[in-house]
Every structure is written in structure tokens, then in C-alpha cells.
Design an enzyme around this catalytic site. Structure first.
Site, PDB file in Angstrom:
ATOM      1  N   ILE A  94       0.820  -1.208   0.000  1.00 20.52           N
ATOM      2  CA  ILE A  94       0.000   0.000   0.000  1.00 20.52           C
ATOM      3  C   ILE A  94       0.857   1.263   0.000  1.00 20.52           C
ATOM      4  CG2 ILE A  94      -1.967  -1.136   1.053  1.00 20.52           C
ATOM      5  CD1 ILE A  94      -1.275   0.188   3.681  1.00 20.52           C
TER       6      ILE A  94
ATOM      7  N   TYR B 170       2.509  -6.600  17.502  1.00 20.43           N
ATOM      8  CA  TYR B 170       1.974  -5.843  16.373  1.00 20.43           C
ATOM      9  C   TYR B 170       0.710  -5.087  16.794  1.00 20.43           C
ATOM     10  CZ  TYR B 170       0.112  -4.727  11.774  1.00 20.43           C
ATOM     11  OH  TYR B 170      -0.403  -4.057  10.694  1.00 20.43           O
TER      12      TYR B 170
ATOM     13  N   LYS C 231       0.120  -0.943  16.901  1.00 17.14           N
ATOM     14  CA  LYS C 231      -0.966  -0.244  16.214  1.00 17.14           C
ATOM     15  C   LYS C 231      -1.762   0.635  17.194  1.00 17.14           C
ATOM     16  CE  LYS C 231       0.683  -0.851  13.130  1.00 17.14           C
ATOM     17  NZ  LYS C 231       1.050  -0.032  11.950  1.00 17.14           N
TER      18      LYS C 231
END
Length: 318
Positions: free
Chosen positions: A48, A202, A206
Site C-alpha cells: 500500500i 503488532y 498499532k
């Protein structure tokens, strides 16, 4: 044979329903042009990040691909220049797993570039290992590296006029937590390097992305710079390249069937970078090109402030 055809048709119909109701994302409809503007996109040699850089380049921006791997980044820059027709797409080396590299990148950028309008904190990792400075990889790259980079470039953003900082978080922030004694003792948000702990690390990183954006907005109040965090959607990219082989084999078939491609996954990033009228929503969290509510921990201003102060100490900014 007719029964088999009905079964296949039913399976295809179910797939279409699940894909378009759960996984298919919205598209950014902004027609904003970026001629004369400069953008940095971290982790933009693939996935992305590359799709985001391509979109910005097509709109006329000068785009800095801030990446660790020189060969992949130069190949990506070539692809983007060719597809966009924009020659102002360049690579500058940045390893977010090294504070020295982050400082070197910022120093080079500030000396050579006259302005900065968009900072896209896109890069992310999930997996074992430690950064050059001894931090857990997800904590060090996903949060601390971007925290340091943003702070080093904030003055340039403010000098350049209306600017934005966009940080790619994830829906998994809802499962994250902040254990400050563990951060101090282990230089990580988890206690071991198992697969399960890597996933937890992870999620924690975030949550830190969301909290960082919230506190950054508080500190930027009254300035011309706004900031946003986002969930890009469920995307099939190279994010899990650091996962164990058996995990990759488990995830890949499902991912190819259901997850968004990088272009689809970049839409909310582009929306947060370009959409007019969202300035009053600085510090908020977006998904599917729309404002979304974050988890309870992501709305905790005291937690966000504490994380900022700890991050300043860990990165040497205080």
C-alpha cells in the site's frame, strides 16, 4: 453434474457476498492536485505504500520513497515514474529500525528539500527480532521510528503551510495494550519472541500509532498541521514476510481470495492525506474513507500523553 454446478454457484455467490460486504473498501473520490507539493511515504517500495506513492505522483507531487532496501526502492521509483509520468519520484534511504538512520534521513531531507506537505507513516512489520537500538521490531519500527521521524520533520511541515501527518494503524489496535514497566525493562511491549507474542506486539504497536496521533493533534492544536490515523482494510501485502513459514502458508490462500489489493488498501491513506474539510477531525481515526470510533484505550488522553513522554525518552528527544 447439476448438483455440483449448484454447489459451485452457491460457493461463488457466498464469496461475493462476504467479499463485498466485509472486505471490499471504499474509494477516495478526491480530485485534489499536488503540483508543487512534497510528500514522504515510508515503506513505499511495495504494497500500500507503493500504491499511495503512485497516487500522489499521479497528482503531481514530488514524492520521496523513504525505504530501507535500496534496490527494491529504486525499482519502485522507476515503476512509479513510468506509470505516473512524473519524474519527481526519488528514493532516499531510511531504516526505521535504526535511530541513526532516521536522524540521517531527516538531516539529509532538511538540507536538500525546501518544503514538506505530507508525511505518510506507512511502513510496518510483524515478526521477531530487534532493532539496531535493541527494541522489539514491531515496537521499534512501527512506533518509535515513526515517532522520531515525525518529530524531526515537524518544523518543516509547519513552515510549509497546511500540512498533514498520516499514520497507518490497524483495526487490531483494539487488541493492543501498553505495559510501561515492560517497555522500560525489556525495551519491548511483549515478554518473548514467540509467534503469539509477535502478533500481540503488532497489535500493541498499532494502538501506539493511534495514541501517538491523538497526542500529536493535541500538541499541534492552533497550527497549520493536522494528523490522522487509519485502518487501511484487510490487505494482501508483504507485511507478514517476517512470519514463520507455516504461518505464511496458512494465511496466503485466504488472503489472496478475500483481502484487498494494495491499490484498494491505499484509499483511506489517500483520503486522510487529501480530503478537504477534515481538518477539525485532527487526531481522529479513519477506515473505509470515513471517520470511525477507536477502541476505548485509543481514546485515553492520559495514556497517549504518557506514551509520548516515554517515547521521547527512548528516542533521545528529551
Amino acid at each position: 453434474m447439476s448438483a455440483l454446478l449448484c454447489l459451485v454457484a452457491g460457493a461463488l455467490f457466498l464469496y461475493m457476498i462476504v467479499y463485498y460486504s466485509v472486505f471490499k473498501g471504499a474509494m477516495c473520490s478526491s480530485s485534489v492536485k499536488l503540483n508543487g507539493k512534497t510528500a514522504i511515504v515510508t515503506g513505499s517500495n511495495t504494497g500500500i505504500g507503493k500504491a499511495t506513492a503512485l497516487d500522489l505522483a499521479k497528482r503531481g507531487a514530488r514524492v520521496i520513497l523513504a525505504c530501507r532496501n535500496k534496490d527494491k526502492a529504486e525499482a519502485a521509483a522507476f515503476d512509479i515514474r513510468r506509470e505516473s509520468g512524473n519524474n519527481q519520484v526519488v528514493f532516499t534511504q531510511l531504516d526505521l529500525a535504526s535511530f541513526q538512520s532516521v536522524r540521517c534521513f531527516a538531516e539529509t531531507f532538511l538540507k536538500t528539500e525546501p518544503r514538506l506537505d505530507l508525511l505518510i507513516n506507512n511502513a510496518g512489520v510483524m515478526g521477531p527480532g530487534h532493532t539496531e537500538d535493541g527494541f522489539g521490531m514491531a515496537f521499534g519500527v512501527n512506533h518509535l521510528g515513526h515517532f522520531l521521524l515525525t518529530n524531526l520533520l515537524l518544523e518543516k511541515l509547519q513552515q510549509s503551510g497546511p500540512g498533514r501527518v498520516v499514520t497507518v494503524a490497524a483495526l487490531l489496535h483494539r487488541f493492543g495494550s501498553a505495559d510501561f514497566p515492560l517497555l522500560a525493562s525489556k525495551k519491548d511491549s511483549v515478554s518473548s519472541q514467540s509467534t503469539w507474542h509477535n502478533i500481540r506486539a503488532y497489535c500493541n504497536s498499532k494502538l501506539f500509532n493511534v495514541l501517538f496521533t491523538r497526542e500529536l493533534a493535541n500538541r499541534l492544536e492552533g497550527t497549520s498541521v493536522t494528523c490522522y490515523s487509519l485502518h487501511p482494510g484487510v490487505i494482501y501485502t508483504e507485511l507478514c514476510r517476517s512470519m514463520s513459514l507455516w504461518m505464511q502458508h496458512l494465511v496466503t490462500p485466504f488472503a489472496k481470495l478475500f483481502f484487498l489489493d494494495p491499490a484498494g488498501g491505499s484509499q483511506t491513506t489517500v483520503y486522510c492525506a487529501l480530503q478537504e474539510g477534515i481538518e477539525p477531525l485532527s487526531g481522529r481515526y479513519f477506515s473505509n474513507c470515513a471517520l470511525q470510533q477507536v477502541g476505548a484505550k485509543g481514546r485515553d488522553d492520559a495514556l497517549a500523553k504518557k506514551l509520548w513522554e516515554v517515547s521521547e525518552r527512548l528516542t533521545g528527544l528529551s
